[in-house]
Write an enzyme that holds these catalytic residues in place. Structure first.
Site, PDB file in Angstrom:
ATOM      1  CB  CYS A 224      -0.898   0.007   1.225  1.00 45.46           C
ATOM      2  SG  CYS A 224       0.081  -0.056   2.728  1.00 45.46           S
TER       3      CYS A 224
ATOM      4  CB  CYS B 246      -1.968  -3.283   8.175  1.00 52.89           C
ATOM      5  SG  CYS B 246      -3.086  -3.167   6.786  1.00 52.89           S
TER       6      CYS B 246
END
Ligand code: FES
Length: 128
Positions: free
Chosen positions: A33, A102
């Protein structure tokens, strides 16, 4: 979708900031990301005495970083190195599968901060 603990750490993150005279700094980017995480540690007698983080990341990255800083305070470097993204996610009551990546940011940035500390110690010994 998120556990109440994730939401709580996201809304009220612990240990946000920097440590200007940090003993170790770890920077990790997430190629998926493009988000970034920086972790600062102070070390004394082989223990992490203070830890702070800065993130340019999503809510899950903020929550995992907040949790990781809470988990490592007072721990030995070895104990801190044993913390994985999975340990952090579990401590938060789990993360949605598509958000597991994440949690890598927090654990990896922490490990890099410890590596940074150790390489600085070696330099000191080398020049001392
Ligand atoms: Fe980038 Fe979560 S989406 S760290």
């Amino acid at each position: 979708m998120y556990s109440s603990l994730v939401m709580e750490h996201f809304s009220n993150p612990r240990n946000v900031g920097t440590i200007p005279d940090a003993d170790g700094i770890g920077l990790e980017g997430n190629p998926v990301c493009g988000d970034l995480m920086k972790i600062f540690i102070k070390v004394s007698d082989g223990h992490i005495t203070d830890v702070k983080f800065q993130t340019f990341g999503c809510g899950a990255a903020i929550a995992t970083s907040s949790m990781v800083t809470e988990m490592v305070k007072g721990k030995t470097l070895e104990e801190a190195l044993a913390i994985t993204n999975r340990t952090v996610a579990n401590a938060l009551g789990g993360l949605p599968l598509n958000k597991m990546h994440c949690s890598n940011l927090a654990a990896d940035a922490l490990h890099k901060a410890i590596e940074d500390y150790r390489s600085k110690q070696k330099e000191k010994v080398g020049t001392g």
